[in-house]
Design a protein around this motif. Structure first.
Motif, PDB file in Angstrom:
ATOM      1  N   MET A  79       0.846  -1.199   0.000  1.00  0.00           N
ATOM      2  CA  MET A  79       0.000   0.000   0.000  1.00  0.00           C
ATOM      3  C   MET A  79       0.877   1.244   0.000  1.00  0.00           C
ATOM      4  SD  MET A  79      -3.162   1.258   0.207  1.00  0.00           S
ATOM      5  CE  MET A  79      -4.215  -0.045   0.884  1.00  0.00           C
ATOM      6  N   PRO A  80       0.739   2.127  -0.981  1.00  0.00           N
ATOM      7  CA  PRO A  80       1.551   3.349  -0.977  1.00  0.00           C
ATOM      8  C   PRO A  80       1.221   4.234   0.212  1.00  0.00           C
ATOM      9  CG  PRO A  80      -0.195   3.489  -2.626  1.00  0.00           C
ATOM     10  CD  PRO A  80      -0.215   2.084  -2.103  1.00  0.00           C
ATOM     11  N   LYS A  81       2.182   4.999   0.640  1.00  0.00           N
ATOM     12  CA  LYS A  81       1.976   5.921   1.761  1.00  0.00           C
ATOM     13  C   LYS A  81       2.363   7.323   1.308  1.00  0.00           C
ATOM     14  CE  LYS A  81       6.436   4.686   3.906  1.00  0.00           C
ATOM     15  NZ  LYS A  81       7.098   4.223   5.135  1.00  0.00           N
ATOM     16  N   PHE A  82       1.548   8.298   1.687  1.00  0.00           N
ATOM     17  CA  PHE A  82       1.628   9.626   1.103  1.00  0.00           C
ATOM     18  C   PHE A  82       1.995  10.684   2.132  1.00  0.00           C
ATOM     19  CE2 PHE A  82      -1.245   7.104  -1.482  1.00  0.00           C
ATOM     20  CZ  PHE A  82      -0.741   7.321  -2.752  1.00  0.00           C
ATOM     21  N   ALA A  83       2.789  11.641   1.686  1.00  0.00           N
ATOM     22  CA  ALA A  83       3.176  12.800   2.499  1.00  0.00           C
ATOM     23  C   ALA A  83       2.583  14.052   1.876  1.00  0.00           C
ATOM     24  CB  ALA A  83       4.701  12.922   2.573  1.00  0.00           C
ATOM     25  N   ALA A  84       1.901  14.851   2.666  1.00  0.00           N
ATOM     26  CA  ALA A  84       1.362  16.115   2.176  1.00  0.00           C
ATOM     27  C   ALA A  84       2.496  17.118   2.002  1.00  0.00           C
ATOM     28  CB  ALA A  84       0.326  16.660   3.157  1.00  0.00           C
ATOM     29  N   ASN A  85       2.518  17.786   0.864  1.00  0.00           N
ATOM     30  CA  ASN A  85       3.499  18.834   0.647  1.00  0.00           C
ATOM     31  C   ASN A  85       2.927  20.146   1.163  1.00  0.00           C
ATOM     32  OD1 ASN A  85       4.848  21.126  -0.855  1.00  0.00           O
ATOM     33  ND2 ASN A  85       6.146  19.422  -1.488  1.00  0.00           N
ATOM     34  N   LEU A  86       3.442  20.631   2.279  1.00  0.00           N
ATOM     35  CA  LEU A  86       2.848  21.785   2.956  1.00  0.00           C
ATOM     36  C   LEU A  86       3.234  23.118   2.327  1.00  0.00           C
ATOM     37  CD1 LEU A  86       3.069  20.750   6.705  1.00  0.00           C
ATOM     38  CD2 LEU A  86       1.289  20.268   5.013  1.00  0.00           C
ATOM     39  N   THR A  87       4.092  23.099   1.313  1.00  0.00           N
ATOM     40  CA  THR A  87       4.340  24.315   0.558  1.00  0.00           C
ATOM     41  C   THR A  87       3.210  24.567  -0.434  1.00  0.00           C
ATOM     42  OG1 THR A  87       6.731  24.054   0.768  1.00  0.00           O
ATOM     43  CG2 THR A  87       5.948  25.505  -0.985  1.00  0.00           C
ATOM     44  N   MET A  88       2.734  23.506  -1.050  1.00  0.00           N
ATOM     45  CA  MET A  88       1.688  23.646  -2.075  1.00  0.00           C
ATOM     46  C   MET A  88       0.284  23.381  -1.535  1.00  0.00           C
ATOM     47  SD  MET A  88       3.230  22.222  -5.630  1.00  0.00           S
ATOM     48  CE  MET A  88       4.609  23.037  -6.420  1.00  0.00           C
ATOM     49  N   MET A  89       0.161  22.494  -0.562  1.00  0.00           N
ATOM     50  CA  MET A  89      -1.145  22.135  -0.030  1.00  0.00           C
ATOM     51  C   MET A  89      -1.447  22.920   1.255  1.00  0.00           C
ATOM     52  SD  MET A  89      -0.778  18.001  -0.568  1.00  0.00           S
ATOM     53  CE  MET A  89      -2.491  17.591  -0.203  1.00  0.00           C
ATOM     54  N   TYR A  90      -2.724  22.995   1.566  1.00  0.00           N
ATOM     55  CA  TYR A  90      -3.196  23.634   2.808  1.00  0.00           C
ATOM     56  C   TYR A  90      -2.800  25.099   2.903  1.00  0.00           C
ATOM     57  CZ  TYR A  90      -4.336  18.868   4.077  1.00  0.00           C
ATOM     58  OH  TYR A  90      -4.845  17.593   4.075  1.00  0.00           O
ATOM     59  N   ASN A  91      -2.765  25.773   1.754  1.00  0.00           N
ATOM     60  CA  ASN A  91      -2.461  27.202   1.776  1.00  0.00           C
ATOM     61  C   ASN A  91      -3.594  28.032   2.370  1.00  0.00           C
ATOM     62  OD1 ASN A  91      -0.161  28.031  -0.919  1.00  0.00           O
ATOM     63  ND2 ASN A  91      -0.097  26.344   0.541  1.00  0.00           N
ATOM     64  N   GLU A  92      -4.703  27.367   2.719  1.00  0.00           N
ATOM     65  CA  GLU A  92      -5.775  28.043   3.447  1.00  0.00           C
ATOM     66  C   GLU A  92      -5.347  28.411   4.865  1.00  0.00           C
ATOM     67  OE1 GLU A  92      -7.624  24.548   1.062  1.00  0.00           O
ATOM     68  OE2 GLU A  92      -5.796  24.975   2.180  1.00  0.00           O
ATOM     69  N   TYR A  93      -4.232  27.841   5.318  1.00  0.00           N
ATOM     70  CA  TYR A  93      -3.749  28.038   6.687  1.00  0.00           C
ATOM     71  C   TYR A  93      -2.364  28.664   6.663  1.00  0.00           C
ATOM     72  CZ  TYR A  93      -7.295  24.403   7.468  1.00  0.00           C
ATOM     73  OH  TYR A  93      -8.463  23.676   7.484  1.00  0.00           O
ATOM     74  N   THR A  94      -1.984  29.282   7.773  1.00  0.00           N
ATOM     75  CA  THR A  94      -0.592  29.682   7.923  1.00  0.00           C
ATOM     76  C   THR A  94       0.278  28.426   7.983  1.00  0.00           C
ATOM     77  OG1 THR A  94      -0.722  29.694  10.340  1.00  0.00           O
ATOM     78  CG2 THR A  94      -1.247  31.748   9.185  1.00  0.00           C
ATOM     79  N   PHE A  95       1.573  28.582   7.697  1.00  0.00           N
ATOM     80  CA  PHE A  95       2.417  27.408   7.539  1.00  0.00           C
ATOM     81  C   PHE A  95       2.380  26.477   8.748  1.00  0.00           C
ATOM     82  CE2 PHE A  95       6.565  25.288   8.036  1.00  0.00           C
ATOM     83  CZ  PHE A  95       6.532  24.487   6.902  1.00  0.00           C
ATOM     84  N   LEU A  96       2.538  27.000   9.938  1.00  0.00           N
ATOM     85  CA  LEU A  96       2.609  26.139  11.112  1.00  0.00           C
ATOM     86  C   LEU A  96       1.270  25.476  11.436  1.00  0.00           C
ATOM     87  CD1 LEU A  96       4.959  28.218  13.436  1.00  0.00           C
ATOM     88  CD2 LEU A  96       5.519  26.143  12.150  1.00  0.00           C
ATOM     89  N   ASP A  97       0.178  26.016  10.926  1.00  0.00           N
ATOM     90  CA  ASP A  97      -1.125  25.391  11.138  1.00  0.00           C
ATOM     91  C   ASP A  97      -1.435  24.318  10.104  1.00  0.00           C
ATOM     92  OD1 ASP A  97      -1.679  26.895  13.385  1.00  0.00           O
ATOM     93  OD2 ASP A  97      -2.709  28.478  12.266  1.00  0.00           O
TER      94      ASP A  97
END
Length: 262
Positions: free
Chosen positions: A1-19
């Protein structure tokens, strides 16, 4: 089963970085990656990882003057001492954050500029980086990037990246296989995954994904990612797959593709 890491530079830009760490964990991600951590103390990022049960999969070594348009300094003649300092800084962060993969960007080359000297500098710098990283238990990865997104980037093809790793021959130097970039430059992704996954003195150390051509979610565009995920599993890849894409709308709303793999 592949396992995925969210890229927080491109994803979740609705939030500040630390959030973004908490938002990714809430959606089921167990790991994260991002371009650069250096605006924040390493301990502060580590606290976000720990509080949210996340693994740090990857980040990049300092790239030079990013705001001025630099995209790495590993192939730039005359910047060798700066490169060495950048690797030491990155390894200090990795020691705190716990990641075992560090991406080193090659840098830009002017149109028509001879490649011999930049390539010699690139090889020497990567040899240094791999040697320094070895005692930290860190693998250095290099990434071919398409010149549509980054015009003039020094490294563009998978076979060239594999040749660089093979020439240096360090046990902890591998290629970062970004499916998005590979499809744009070369195509024939499945064949290249099969060819490169088990190369001696090289191979694939990290994988990243995005839809092609718009770099949105992987279920949008021309690539059959379920097939590629099955292939990567069959080839025995057990590392993280970084989701380095720009959500078409809200990040969480576009994660339907991820549900079968959680």
């Amino acid at each position: 089963m592949p396992k995925f890491a969210a890229n927080l530079t491109m994803m979740y830009n609705e939030y500040t970085f630390l959030d973004r760490f908490a938002a990714a964990a809430k959606d089921g991600f167990k790991a994260v990656e991002f371009l650069f951590p250096y605006e924040f103390p390493a301990a502060e990022i580590k606290a976000r990882l720990t509080d949210n049960g996340l693994t740090q999969a990857l980040f990049n070594a300092p790239p030079g003057n990013w705001e001025a348009g630099e995209r790495g300094i590993a192939s730039l003649p005359g910047r060798e001492e700066e490169f060495k300092r950048s690797i030491q800084k990155a390894l200090q962060y990795a020691a705190v954050l716990g990641n075992t993969k560090l991406h080193v960007m090659a840098g830009l080359i002017a149109a028509g500029e001879p490649r011999d000297r930049p390539r010699a500098v690139y090889l020497k710098n990567l040899e240094y980086a791999a040697k320094e990283a070895l005692s930290h238990g860190v693998t250095i990865v290099i990434e071919p990037i398409n010149t549509r997104d980054i015009p003039g980037f020094f490294l563009n093809r998978q076979d060239d990246a594999q040749a660089v790793c093979g020439e240096i021959g360090a046990p902890n130097l591998q290629v970062q296989f970004d499916v998005y970039h590979c499809q744009i430059v070369e195509g024939d992704v499945s064949v290249k995954l099969k060819r490169d996954m088990v190369r001696p003195n090289a191979g694939i150390g990290h994988i990243q994904i995005a839809g092609v051509p718009e770099r949105h979610e992987p279920d949008l565009g021309e690539l059959n990612y379920p097939h590629l995920f099955e292939l990567v599993d069959a080839l025995g890849y057990d590392g993280w797959i970084g989701c380095e894409y720009r959500p078409k709308a809200g990040t969480s709303q576009g994660l339907g593709w991820l549900n079968p793999y959680l």
